[in-house]
Design an enzyme around this catalytic site. Sequence first.
Site, PDB file in Angstrom:
ATOM      1  CG  HIS A  62      -1.656  -1.199   1.477  1.00 18.31           C
ATOM      2  ND1 HIS A  62      -2.838  -1.742   0.701  1.00 18.31           N
ATOM      3  CD2 HIS A  62      -1.374  -2.321   2.467  1.00 18.31           C
ATOM      4  CE1 HIS A  62      -3.042  -2.955   1.183  1.00 18.31           C
ATOM      5  NE2 HIS A  62      -2.310  -3.074   2.016  1.00 18.31           N
ATOM      6  CB  SER A  85      -0.521   0.316  -4.307  1.00 21.87           C
ATOM      7  OG  SER A  85      -0.782   0.305  -3.046  1.00 21.87           O
ATOM      8  CB  SER A  90      -4.211   0.634  -0.429  1.00 21.67           C
ATOM      9  OG  SER A  90      -3.250   0.382  -1.147  1.00 21.67           O
ATOM     10  CG  ASP A 139       0.562  -5.992   2.322  1.00 19.28           C
ATOM     11  OD1 ASP A 139      -0.191  -6.885   2.394  1.00 19.28           O
ATOM     12  OD2 ASP A 139       0.492  -5.226   3.321  1.00 19.28           O
ATOM     13  CD  GLU A 205       3.315  -5.187   6.749  1.00 16.70           C
ATOM     14  OE1 GLU A 205       4.667  -5.545   6.522  1.00 16.70           O
ATOM     15  OE2 GLU A 205       2.864  -4.609   7.387  1.00 16.70           O
ATOM     16  CG  ASN A 230       1.061 -11.552   9.509  1.00 19.23           C
ATOM     17  OD1 ASN A 230       0.373 -10.489   9.240  1.00 19.23           O
ATOM     18  ND2 ASN A 230       0.488 -12.594   9.838  1.00 19.23           N
ATOM     19  CE  LYS A 235       1.523  -6.922   9.484  1.00 21.90           C
ATOM     20  NZ  LYS A 235       0.083  -7.311   9.372  1.00 21.90           N
ATOM     21  CG  ASP A 239      -0.377  -3.886  10.807  1.00 22.67           C
ATOM     22  OD1 ASP A 239      -1.554  -3.437  10.460  1.00 22.67           O
ATOM     23  OD2 ASP A 239       0.458  -3.915   9.866  1.00 22.67           O
ATOM     24  CG  ASN A 240      -2.563  -8.268  11.879  1.00 23.67           C
ATOM     25  OD1 ASN A 240      -1.936  -7.477  11.212  1.00 23.67           O
ATOM     26  ND2 ASN A 240      -2.706  -9.502  11.673  1.00 23.67           N
ATOM     27  CB  CYS A 244      -8.225  -3.428  12.545  1.00 23.98           C
ATOM     28  SG  CYS A 244      -7.489  -4.123  11.010  1.00 23.98           S
ATOM     29  CG  HIS A 350      -5.438  -9.238   2.295  1.00 25.47           C
ATOM     30  ND1 HIS A 350      -4.829  -8.428   2.420  1.00 25.47           N
ATOM     31  CD2 HIS A 350      -5.103  -9.740   0.748  1.00 25.47           C
ATOM     32  CE1 HIS A 350      -3.853  -8.223   1.679  1.00 25.47           C
ATOM     33  NE2 HIS A 350      -3.845  -9.011   0.611  1.00 25.47           N
ATOM     34  CG  HIS A 404      -3.558  -0.048  10.248  1.00 27.26           C
ATOM     35  ND1 HIS A 404      -2.991  -1.491  10.231  1.00 27.26           N
ATOM     36  CD2 HIS A 404      -4.888  -0.313  10.063  1.00 27.26           C
ATOM     37  CE1 HIS A 404      -4.201  -2.439  10.203  1.00 27.26           C
ATOM     38  NE2 HIS A 404      -5.008  -1.694   9.773  1.00 27.26           N
ATOM     39  CB  SER A 412       3.977  -3.158  10.490  1.00 26.86           C
ATOM     40  OG  SER A 412       2.682  -3.406  11.356  1.00 26.86           O
ATOM     41  CD  GLN A 416       8.240  -5.752   5.495  1.00 23.66           C
ATOM     42  OE1 GLN A 416       9.077  -6.380   5.184  1.00 23.66           O
ATOM     43  NE2 GLN A 416       6.871  -6.503   5.298  1.00 23.66           N
TER      44      GLN A 416
END
Lengths: 485, 485, 485, 485
Positions: A62, A85, A90, A139, A205, A230, A235, A239-240, A244, A350, A404, A412, A416
């Site tokens: 993204h 992306s 996104s 990703d 990711e 991930n 992460k 992040d998740n 969210c 997803h 996010h 996250s 990486q």
Amino acid sequence: MSLSVEKTTTGREYKVKDLSQADFGRLEIELAEVEMPGLMACRTEFGPSQPFKGARITGSLHMTIQTAVLIETLTALGAEVRWCSCNIFSTQDHAAAAIARDSAAVFAWKGETLQEYWWCTERALDWGPGGGPDLIVDDGGDATLLIHEGVKAEELFEKTGELPDPTSTDNAEFQIVLTIIKDGLKSDPTRYRKMKQRLVGVSEETTTGVKRLYQMQANGTLLFPAINVNDSVTKSKFDNLYGCRHSLPDGLMRATDVMIAGKVAVVAGYGDVGKGCAAALKQAGARVIVTEIDPICALQALMEGLQVLTLEDVVSDADIFVTTTGNKDIIMVDHMRKMKNNAIVCNIGHFDNEIDMLGLENYPGVKRITIKPQTDRWVFPETNTGIIVLAEGRLMNLGCATGHPSFVMSCSFTNQVIAQLELWNEKSSGKYEKKVYVLPKHLDEKVAALHLGKLGARLTKLSKDQADYISVAVEGPYKPTHYRY
Amino acid sequence: MSLSVEKTTTGREYKVKDLSQADFGRLEIELAEVEMPGLMACRTEFGPSQPFKGARITGSLHMTIQTAVLIETLTALGAEVRWCSCNIFSTQDHAAAAIARDSAAVFAWKGETLQEYWWCTERALDWGPGGGPDLIVDDGGDATLLIHEGVKAEELFEKTGELPDPTSTDNAEFQIVLTIIKDGLKSDPTRYRKMKQRLVGVSEETTTGVKRLYQMQANGTLLFPAINVNDSVTKSKFDNLYGCRHSLPDGLMRATDVMIAGKVAVVAGYGDVGKGCAAALKQAGARVIVTEIDPICALQALMEGLQVLTLEDVVSDADIFVTTTGNKDIIMVDHMRKMKNNAIVCNIGHFDNEIDMLGLENYPGVKRITIKPQTDRWVFPETNTGIIVLAEGRLMNLGCATGHPSFVMSCSFTNQVIAQLELWNEKSSGKYEKKVYVLPKHLDEKVAALHLGKLGARLTKLSKDQADYISVAVEGPYKPTHYRY
Amino acid sequence: MSLSVEKTTTGREYKVKDLSQADFGRLEIELAEVEMPGLMACRTEFGPSQPFKGARITGSLHMTIQTAVLIETLTALGAEVRWCSCNIFSTQDHAAAAIARDSAAVFAWKGETLQEYWWCTERALDWGPGGGPDLIVDDGGDATLLIHEGVKAEELFEKTGELPDPTSTDNAEFQIVLTIIKDGLKSDPTRYRKMKQRLVGVSEETTTGVKRLYQMQANGTLLFPAINVNDSVTKSKFDNLYGCRHSLPDGLMRATDVMIAGKVAVVAGYGDVGKGCAAALKQAGARVIVTEIDPICALQALMEGLQVLTLEDVVSDADIFVTTTGNKDIIMVDHMRKMKNNAIVCNIGHFDNEIDMLGLENYPGVKRITIKPQTDRWVFPETNTGIIVLAEGRLMNLGCATGHPSFVMSCSFTNQVIAQLELWNEKSSGKYEKKVYVLPKHLDEKVAALHLGKLGARLTKLSKDQADYISVAVEGPYKPTHYRY
Amino acid sequence: MSLSVEKTTTGREYKVKDLSQADFGRLEIELAEVEMPGLMACRTEFGPSQPFKGARITGSLHMTIQTAVLIETLTALGAEVRWCSCNIFSTQDHAAAAIARDSAAVFAWKGETLQEYWWCTERALDWGPGGGPDLIVDDGGDATLLIHEGVKAEELFEKTGELPDPTSTDNAEFQIVLTIIKDGLKSDPTRYRKMKQRLVGVSEETTTGVKRLYQMQANGTLLFPAINVNDSVTKSKFDNLYGCRHSLPDGLMRATDVMIAGKVAVVAGYGDVGKGCAAALKQAGARVIVTEIDPICALQALMEGLQVLTLEDVVSDADIFVTTTGNKDIIMVDHMRKMKNNAIVCNIGHFDNEIDMLGLENYPGVKRITIKPQTDRWVFPETNTGIIVLAEGRLMNLGCATGHPSFVMSCSFTNQVIAQLELWNEKSSGKYEKKVYVLPKHLDEKVAALHLGKLGARLTKLSKDQADYISVAVEGPYKPTHYRY
């Protein structure tokens, strides 16, 4: 858009919506830097030694403001970067513009067609005749997929002369992939194998991409080492979950301005993403109902006071439906027909196939009214009532809002950077085989540690005596591998 | 914008940003109608009898999508309507366009200058030579203020020949008001008195306007009856509380994309608005600190686990500052200088003087960088660090997002419709004197009742025996006047 | 227990369960003092001047540890005190023992019969031949009721020679009241009128008692001034709300050890008590369903994500039922028959008639199994399944746990002290007529202010300029009377 | 108590506080059965085949009502059982009485001395001359420890004639263990080796015991197979988290009646137990501060709006201190001296050495005032202020309340039953070596599934197509091993 590559005055290739948004993008990138202490710490720690000197990195992720800070961290460490992306909606166009102007080759804009999407992916992988990238930041695994499919096709073609046949699949998107490979084969029948040759590895990711990698590992078809970012705790549990929790209501509000309090919301799936979504909706005053296949996750939902039912039980009563499963065929057109007028249907899982968009589009007599981009009302002919679908079934937080927030993406993306460094530093050591790896726990803890100062936290230090008592080192790691946080 | 009135093909006057946005506005109005059951029930109940037949209503209230549904409820009941916004940033241009095209005379756009703002207010009050409106819907009391100041000036002028002197005040905005009145006096020295003559009454939406009305009542200067809609339970305990709980994070996210979780947030004031803001920030994962002057509200904050400190205690530690006090001089430039880099400063209280915008603008060497409209970074020369001010210190939920969501505004606006009906129906009965009134409790309960069905609620019915036992009527009202909910 | 008054070595009358628990009571009283800053501040501020010198105070209010601190605050200010409990289960025997030994005449124990209960009330009112108390602290109004009924009977007897007839009522408890009065009449036919003569006034603690007072005021039968302490903000919005939020789960856990998370809980009534209960249950992980008659309170529940249904809708699905209405006949035996096995039924509203205990006891074939005191399982013969009733339908937080915690009771009781002081100081001024009064807002604010320091809070001070701007005094009060908090 | 074994009329050995409490215990066991669907489902599924026929099971696990249901599930499946508690304060005497009378040999009472505690442990392991148990259910590992230490001592004694020397250690408790072994050695120098011989394995309940097992596995000293029940998801993510969320406030309330709202609470450690405690305190209205050594857990705390500081930062400001670390030396006497008057100090982590009880007891001039059992006020001589220590530093939820509620213990104990069955069924297959194992995921999911129906949940079923898409079987397990929930 016409699909031709443009060049900056310095000769860098790009294709973005509007380069004049670069200044705006730069301002927001500067704001984001203050919120991304992990990435900035990487620049401070590793920048001087230029560890990525000579490395080519292709990213398919993204193209947002946060990703811009990631890209400029990679370039600050010496890398050359090309980017696309991993989702047609996104991209933040001002972020893409700033990066294209200042830092890296970018091929991305908000609202790509699928055709355009794969063209961008191909461009990001094309480093010229000398082969492809050294490293991939992926990703969802589309860049990795393209190379794997390309290599497969080249090998078949070499052996049998057979070209990929786009008509062999019903999947519209995969038809495009095969066409691209087919066209490529004609001009250079070793292109993807040269890429494979050069590739040191990929860092992936997200859950969906990781799942694909483990399948390839299981099948023995994985072509290069992969680091599963991930499943770093910093992460998937950040992040998740917290990402969210932030971006689901953000997307709902920007797309529909609907009052969440008092509404009945269905969250399909209670994994990390579902947990974040359910928490956000509950806190905003909705009554949340969860659907689950996994009895453990279902019991977790119950312990939080959420009702667990099937979609069929509640399809006619709920006001908001959110899919978070990572699976397909969750909300079908037959469900949608039974929903209340102006029920909101969206996906943050997803892929757009969590929602039966194909079934909806093909429903006889259905009428699509676009309220604004990414917010469509679909009206059924029998009832003349409609449902509101966000982001055409794709990731609503990126399609309808800005994804996010920077701080959690810093977690996250620091993973990486560390994963990319690890792959690159060990490229000749044989440490990584054609398998999927997770980062060691001390690096995971390091990522977290880099984010504490910004929030004013002060850690307690173990004494040697205490560390011995619980059998860990004073400086960590502090938990066994199986620890669940 | 050039300040000239335009006309639709049907001859209706208007001044909006872009009439071509009317279709988009109409689509969003239709969505909002589904979320505003109270207003739609008024149309069903009262529409057929056209109770407002012959009534002229002027409104000065944020020209949003929700207000559009209010306006079209008034017209559906027979009224003629002219409208302006009560805030320079709060107009949604597509809402204004749809109303201008379809329903009422509108003078409003997002981003008015103060000069333009008062021109719009004057236009909304101007019903031609026959005097002004019969009824006013006011929010903050600016329309009411203009008439009261106008009448005062006319009377003074008649007695002494003296004209209002704009240089007599330091307040830039009040200078504009005086200039308008002064200019008006020259062309028609009885204009505001004719308005007063005709006026049946005003219904006032918000705390600030109500405070002004009670002061005028106390001083004996109130010129016409007023209904205090703000203090209906279904207004102040809903719109102020649940509305802000929704729209504060919405505004923060749209303006800055900042992650709220983990941050330290200061909420100045813990009234209904402050309670809503603090709840939203806490639920989003911030650590919330409240500042209060009132020990009772302070103790309420403590009971919810919030820390209560002074602004001085925390000014250098916090990440987000929100003013909700309805008072002035809450965050001064001297506070702002001490804040962390990129601290966010915003107001959701009412007027921009909660934040010392004047002090900030005049700070020597300060630099303003506009990230995007309504989001400015102000950089101090000594430290080269900056703070981010939203909506130029004005209502950030309306300036940076779309204000409160439809459902909660349906509660507020149903009170408005009922108040307007009450004033109009009783215009000749002498029921209302030149005083401030609140709606009787049974009407308050009715407003609530109209909103239950949409959320699937089922009320319990008292038996006669039970009603007698607690000394209420079976059909209510159920609570004594002093009940606090 | 045999109903005879005992005497301490110093000659003080009492009747408690076990005087040897006095030491234990004293230790807990000392702990409570640290948690009751308002009462301790009263001792510091008023103790030296002994304002209650010469005043006789009778209290009828749950004889708990917290009440002990109230009593000793009254005695520290110079009062003589006699006390009984206002609930047969709410006495904490060690608290009663400590007070009886050290400070005041106490007639109270946990588990009184109704007969014993009224005997205690009579004892507390009996100050010997010179008449009754000067002041009453009442909770629920039973002491006030006894005097009013006594006076009524005496007057009728004087006029007609007619004695009260206990058989004239079905209400078992009222039969006891009439018998007591009847017996008293024989020995002293002016007893209650002498009490009335002397009485300066009553301060009433709770909603139910207040309701009775307003009815007597409306009927013109109120015999002395009354201060409504319940409707002080620092009482009803604290004790009722935060007190129940604490003591409801406490009572549930002590009585049943049941896991609240995952359960379906029904809260009947969403007033202050219901709001506290619903919040506690939701936070503990239950799914909460509210029943309401008042549409405004119902809409508040919905805004917090709670479902609003009727008892009939959910009677067979829920696990926990809590009545908070202050009304009668909420959960009838016909409801109880339909509940799940081991559903928990309890009342925190006020009287045991919220739950149809009479219907339950008289249900043919029903079997009562006492698990432990205040926790009974009632088994229905048809299904052989049972429900669990707490505290025999009386206040479960006092019957099964220890009632509200000290800190919140300090707010309530500081209001009581201030109310008693006010009545006593103004006893000759004529300020208070035979009406019901609430405390002025500045005293309410003072009560709150006395509790801030303990929690580390720091108030902001208004500048004179700010105070003028919002038209209040710098030192308060800060809100209009109708403000709802 | 005099340490002599008693016998029931049927000849079963026991030592409990008061056998006459058996009826009360039975009533509460019957209530608990309704709340423990997993255990009851085991009885239904496995009872008829009597899989434990011939098996001797020794348990060392808090002898509560919930454990009683576990024991009677084991006996319902055919086992013979002997039991002791794993904590000197955690026994519920009525539970012990009911089991002793009806089902198994029990040696446990609330308030054992350490001497008594180890006597009970020894009794539970003593199955007579034929050796020890076939299976052990352990919690904290004390039964396992005794056997390992016994075997070690026997081997040393055999080799060198050397007896264990209790004076060789400072640890008072370990001195007792060595004394017991020493005394045993004299009467039977092969006792523990005979136990080892017979033992099929142990299933361990909690983190601390598991840690010991992994250390023994690492050192190669583990004498028999072990199943780590603690790390079943349905144990550690339920019992530790949701159990403590319930039982921490329960213990606080029963021990101190303190109002949690408004207080500052410090939670040391933010693992599963700390997360549950922090959630409970926050929800009850406290302001929670977390101390952590692990940056990942610290960042999780921050994301929930909790402050992360060191104990030193806040020791003088906080009102409540809870240790949850599983480590030692968390709150030292030097911390305690600096605390506010009546600060509450308690441990819910595992051993009493989280709090420096030894340092406190030995502090010069310190005074201990027992308010009631398990609630002590310790007064320091310098300041004459005191702190309140719960359960003498041991598990406060079991010492001051009744531990975790039945429903969540049903999850934990169903894992225990399944683990015991697995060990027993595979006793001859060689499947389990002298290592530590966790239960396979499908059994973990089964435990969860058994608890859904009670809470009215309905699971969604995967289609074959969906299962293939995410590469799982339709009937599960649904997650990879590393999944964190």
